[in-house]
Motif scaffolding. Structure first.
Motif, PDB file in Angstrom:
ATOM      1  N   UNK A  65       0.828  -1.205   0.000  1.00  0.00           N
ATOM      2  CA  UNK A  65       0.000   0.000   0.000  1.00  0.00           C
ATOM      3  C   UNK A  65       0.865   1.259   0.000  1.00  0.00           C
ATOM      4  N   UNK A  66       1.923   1.234   0.785  1.00  0.00           N
ATOM      5  CA  UNK A  66       2.800   2.399   0.865  1.00  0.00           C
ATOM      6  C   UNK A  66       3.522   2.629  -0.466  1.00  0.00           C
ATOM      7  N   UNK A  67       4.027   1.561  -1.068  1.00  0.00           N
ATOM      8  CA  UNK A  67       4.743   1.704  -2.339  1.00  0.00           C
ATOM      9  C   UNK A  67       3.821   2.164  -3.459  1.00  0.00           C
ATOM     10  N   UNK A  68       2.632   1.574  -3.548  1.00  0.00           N
ATOM     11  CA  UNK A  68       1.695   1.967  -4.602  1.00  0.00           C
ATOM     12  C   UNK A  68       1.183   3.385  -4.382  1.00  0.00           C
ATOM     13  N   UNK A 170     -11.791  14.026  -9.165  1.00  0.00           N
ATOM     14  CA  UNK A 170     -10.337  13.899  -9.063  1.00  0.00           C
ATOM     15  C   UNK A 170      -9.954  12.933  -7.956  1.00  0.00           C
ATOM     16  N   UNK A 171     -10.620  13.033  -6.814  1.00  0.00           N
ATOM     17  CA  UNK A 171     -10.325  12.125  -5.708  1.00  0.00           C
ATOM     18  C   UNK A 171     -10.611  10.688  -6.116  1.00  0.00           C
ATOM     19  N   UNK A 172     -11.701  10.470  -6.842  1.00  0.00           N
ATOM     20  CA  UNK A 172     -12.040   9.138  -7.339  1.00  0.00           C
ATOM     21  C   UNK A 172     -10.946   8.614  -8.268  1.00  0.00           C
ATOM     22  N   UNK A 173     -10.437   9.462  -9.153  1.00  0.00           N
ATOM     23  CA  UNK A 173      -9.346   9.054 -10.043  1.00  0.00           C
ATOM     24  C   UNK A 173      -8.088   8.708  -9.260  1.00  0.00           C
ATOM     25  N   UNK A 174      -7.805   9.494  -8.226  1.00  0.00           N
ATOM     26  CA  UNK A 174      -6.644   9.218  -7.367  1.00  0.00           C
ATOM     27  C   UNK A 174      -6.785   7.851  -6.708  1.00  0.00           C
ATOM     28  N   UNK A 175      -7.956   7.578  -6.135  1.00  0.00           N
ATOM     29  CA  UNK A 175      -8.178   6.303  -5.457  1.00  0.00           C
ATOM     30  C   UNK A 175      -8.081   5.132  -6.427  1.00  0.00           C
ATOM     31  N   UNK A 176      -8.627   5.298  -7.617  1.00  0.00           N
ATOM     32  CA  UNK A 176      -8.601   4.209  -8.598  1.00  0.00           C
ATOM     33  C   UNK A 176      -7.187   3.907  -9.051  1.00  0.00           C
ATOM     34  N   UNK A 177      -6.378   4.954  -9.218  1.00  0.00           N
ATOM     35  CA  UNK A 177      -4.989   4.700  -9.596  1.00  0.00           C
ATOM     36  C   UNK A 177      -4.248   3.997  -8.464  1.00  0.00           C
ATOM     37  N   UNK A 178      -4.451   4.448  -7.227  1.00  0.00           N
ATOM     38  CA  UNK A 178      -3.787   3.809  -6.087  1.00  0.00           C
ATOM     39  C   UNK A 178      -4.192   2.332  -6.003  1.00  0.00           C
ATOM     40  N   UNK A 179      -5.477   2.058  -6.087  1.00  0.00           N
ATOM     41  CA  UNK A 179      -5.954   0.679  -5.998  1.00  0.00           C
ATOM     42  C   UNK A 179      -5.423  -0.154  -7.163  1.00  0.00           C
ATOM     43  N   UNK A 180      -5.399   0.436  -8.362  1.00  0.00           N
ATOM     44  CA  UNK A 180      -4.917  -0.285  -9.535  1.00  0.00           C
ATOM     45  C   UNK A 180      -3.442  -0.642  -9.394  1.00  0.00           C
ATOM     46  N   UNK A 181      -2.641   0.310  -8.924  1.00  0.00           N
ATOM     47  CA  UNK A 181      -1.214   0.043  -8.732  1.00  0.00           C
ATOM     48  C   UNK A 181      -0.992  -0.971  -7.616  1.00  0.00           C
ATOM     49  N   UNK A 182      -1.811  -0.931  -6.574  1.00  0.00           N
ATOM     50  CA  UNK A 182      -1.696  -1.913  -5.494  1.00  0.00           C
ATOM     51  C   UNK A 182      -1.979  -3.314  -6.021  1.00  0.00           C
ATOM     52  N   UNK A 183      -2.980  -3.434  -6.888  1.00  0.00           N
ATOM     53  CA  UNK A 183      -3.295  -4.738  -7.467  1.00  0.00           C
ATOM     54  C   UNK A 183      -2.212  -5.173  -8.452  1.00  0.00           C
ATOM     55  N   UNK A 184      -1.668  -4.214  -9.202  1.00  0.00           N
ATOM     56  CA  UNK A 184      -0.609  -4.530 -10.164  1.00  0.00           C
ATOM     57  C   UNK A 184       0.607  -5.077  -9.440  1.00  0.00           C
ATOM     58  N   UNK A 185       0.909  -4.497  -8.288  1.00  0.00           N
ATOM     59  CA  UNK A 185       2.034  -4.998  -7.499  1.00  0.00           C
ATOM     60  C   UNK A 185       1.797  -6.433  -7.033  1.00  0.00           C
ATOM     61  N   UNK A 186       0.511  -6.816  -7.004  1.00  0.00           N
ATOM     62  CA  UNK A 186       0.166  -8.183  -6.614  1.00  0.00           C
ATOM     63  C   UNK A 186       0.060  -9.105  -7.828  1.00  0.00           C
ATOM     64  N   UNK A 187       0.432  -8.601  -9.008  1.00  0.00           N
ATOM     65  CA  UNK A 187       0.440  -9.425 -10.197  1.00  0.00           C
ATOM     66  C   UNK A 187      -0.774  -9.273 -11.084  1.00  0.00           C
ATOM     67  N   UNK A 188      -1.712  -8.388 -10.723  1.00  0.00           N
ATOM     68  CA  UNK A 188      -2.906  -8.193 -11.530  1.00  0.00           C
ATOM     69  C   UNK A 188      -2.686  -7.031 -12.498  1.00  0.00           C
ATOM     70  N   UNK A 189      -3.076  -7.214 -13.733  1.00  0.00           N
ATOM     71  CA  UNK A 189      -2.871  -6.209 -14.776  1.00  0.00           C
ATOM     72  C   UNK A 189      -4.139  -5.374 -14.930  1.00  0.00           C
ATOM     73  N   UNK A 190      -4.184  -4.252 -14.258  1.00  0.00           N
ATOM     74  CA  UNK A 190      -5.339  -3.361 -14.319  1.00  0.00           C
ATOM     75  C   UNK A 190      -4.915  -2.018 -14.911  1.00  0.00           C
ATOM     76  N   UNK A 191      -5.895  -1.222 -15.287  1.00  0.00           N
ATOM     77  CA  UNK A 191      -5.613   0.067 -15.914  1.00  0.00           C
ATOM     78  C   UNK A 191      -6.179   1.200 -15.063  1.00  0.00           C
ATOM     79  N   UNK A 192      -5.590   2.357 -15.187  1.00  0.00           N
ATOM     80  CA  UNK A 192      -6.034   3.524 -14.448  1.00  0.00           C
ATOM     81  C   UNK A 192      -5.976   4.736 -15.365  1.00  0.00           C
TER      82      UNK A 192
END
Length: 449
Positions: A65-68, A170-192
């Protein structure tokens, strides 16, 4: 009223964009940012069912979470910056320098997760303990985050966000990017969505910036902190509750309005919900003075992305919203067909904003101040169009979302988690008022047909 659940601090840290990823930047406020300068931070909460121990969370989940979050701040760096207030009459601006960061608090709660993430009455102070504190300083911090672990049950991610830096989109876009990157770090290929910082996309053809600045400095000089204040803090027994209107209930409201009104009325789910809740609010607060000629105002936020007469990217980082306000006489709202009257004036105002979203904009700050500092008036925060319940960090959808639990005299709206097409309505009131509102809400629904 002291919180009934104790919060234990586990860790306090700061998260910055990756070193060297963002140059020092001075970001001007646009005329659509300035009206939000006087507002207190928004305080949304996201509850997730995620049963694990605090140690497991800090060792296996928190690093990701911190890295993403750090990578996300590379694109949304204004969130890590500071709001700078130069001497009058200069314009405030957002400043980012290397090392600027977002405060990240990790805490543990012994509270009842199911109770706090439910829809029923919950003590305001218990929920407020899940909100981070924005650090004080010479320059205002714009965002703070608190993650509270409920061992064996779940977590709550709470935010304190100054609205001058971002609207809900904007806040929604921020949250979606954070969540997407957190999932990507877990091996899931998502887009933001991409993040566009360029402030030149916002045009000010009417020269509203100078008007807003003048009003802002007037507010800043007349109040202790320049913030619109609430009349609610005098009540020691505040509770928070959530109500839901689904499609069947909305159809009942719509049929009633069409039966007693006209077919030309604009009756979107948003209008139906706002009209119904406004009338319930009125009947809760003025049950013994229904014949008054007093004028009550209703304020709400209107998106500007689709209403301005020039294109603005949906991924623009900043504010692009307008303000809608309308008035109605108390006796008309309290009458048998009060819902019809409320729907008519709300719908007509939305149609006017569709035609000219900046109509009457020069009075936005003074009108907000009037709305927020009088018991006569109601404001709506949040939007059902923002799909916050889709926010998945890899643990599934949120169990519950509170759009904002601040003490502002406002009603929050968001999409329903489980009722397709439904809208969740959030209120914070003294317990006696909440009990009465609940009774009125259910009675009005049952009496429609």
């Amino acid at each position: 009223m002291a919180p009934t659940t104790k919060i234990k601090l586990i860790e306090l840290s700061s998260v910055s964009p990756p070193p060297g990823s963002v140059p020092a930047t001075s970001l001007p406020l646009t005329f659509l940012d300035i009206p939000w300068l006087p507002f207190s931070p928004g305080q949304p909460l996201f509850f997730y069912h995620f049963p694990m121990s605090t140690l497991q969370f800090t060792q296996t989940v928190l690093p990701n979470l911190r890295q993403s979050l750090s990578f996300t701040l590379q694109y949304f760096f204004p969130f890590a910056g500071k709001l700078v207030l130069p001497p009058e009459p200069s314009k405030p601006f957002i400043e980012y320098t290397e090392g600027d960061s977002v405060s990240l608090t990790v805490a543990e709660s012994g509270g009842d997760f199911s109770y706090l993430s439910g829809d029923g009455q919950r003590k305001f102070e218990d929920l407020h303990s899940l909100v981070p504190k924005l650090p004080d300083g010479e320059k205002d911090t714009l965002l703070a985050i608190q993650i509270t672990v409920f061992p064996g049950c779940g977590i709550c991610i709470g935010f304190a966000l100054r609205p001058v830096v971002a609207d809900g989109r904007t806040f929604d876009n921020f949250l979606k990017m954070w969540a997407s990157l957190a999932c990507k770090n877990r091996g899931e290929d998502l887009h933001y969505p991409a993040a566009i910082i360029d402030r030149s996309v916002i045009h000010d053809p009417s020269g509203l910036e100078s008007t807003f600045l003048k009003e802002w400095w007037s507010v800043k000089n007349s109040e202790k902190k320049g913030l619109f204040h609430s009349t609610r803090s005098n009540f020691p027994d505040m509770v928070r509750s959530t109500f839901i209107l689904g499609r069947p209930e909305m159809e009942k409201i719509k049929k009633w309005i069409l039966l007693h009104g006209t077919k030309q009325m604009f009756l979107s789910p948003y209008v139906l919900t706002c009209a119904f809740v406004w009338v319930c609010w009125m009947k809760t607060h003025w049950p013994n003075n229904a014949d008054s000629e007093e004028v009550h105002f209703f304020g709400f936020i209107a998106g500007g992305i689709t209403r301005l007469n020039y294109p603005i990217p949906a991924s623009y980082v900043g504010n692009c919203v307008a303000f809608g306000r309308l008035g109605a006489i108390r006796k008309d709202l309290m009458a048998e067909n009060g819902i019809v009257y409320a729907a008519k004036v709300i719908g007509n105002t939305i149609k006017k904003l569709d035609g000219n979203v900046l109509e009457g904009a020069k009075n936005w700050i003074s009108e907000w101040k009037m709305l927020l500092e009088s018991d006569l008036h109601v404001t709506i925060t949040g939007s059902p169009k923002l799909k916050f319940y889709s926010l998945d960090f890899g643990w599934g959808r949120p169990k519950k979302i509170e759009v904002s639990i601040d003490e502002m005299r406002a009603i929050s709206l968001c999409e329903s988690r489980d009722v397709v097409g439904g809208i969740e309505i959030g209120l914070t009131l003294p317990k006696s008022k909440m009990d009465h509102f609940t009774f009125i809400f259910n009675k009005c629904l049952n009496n429609l047909f």
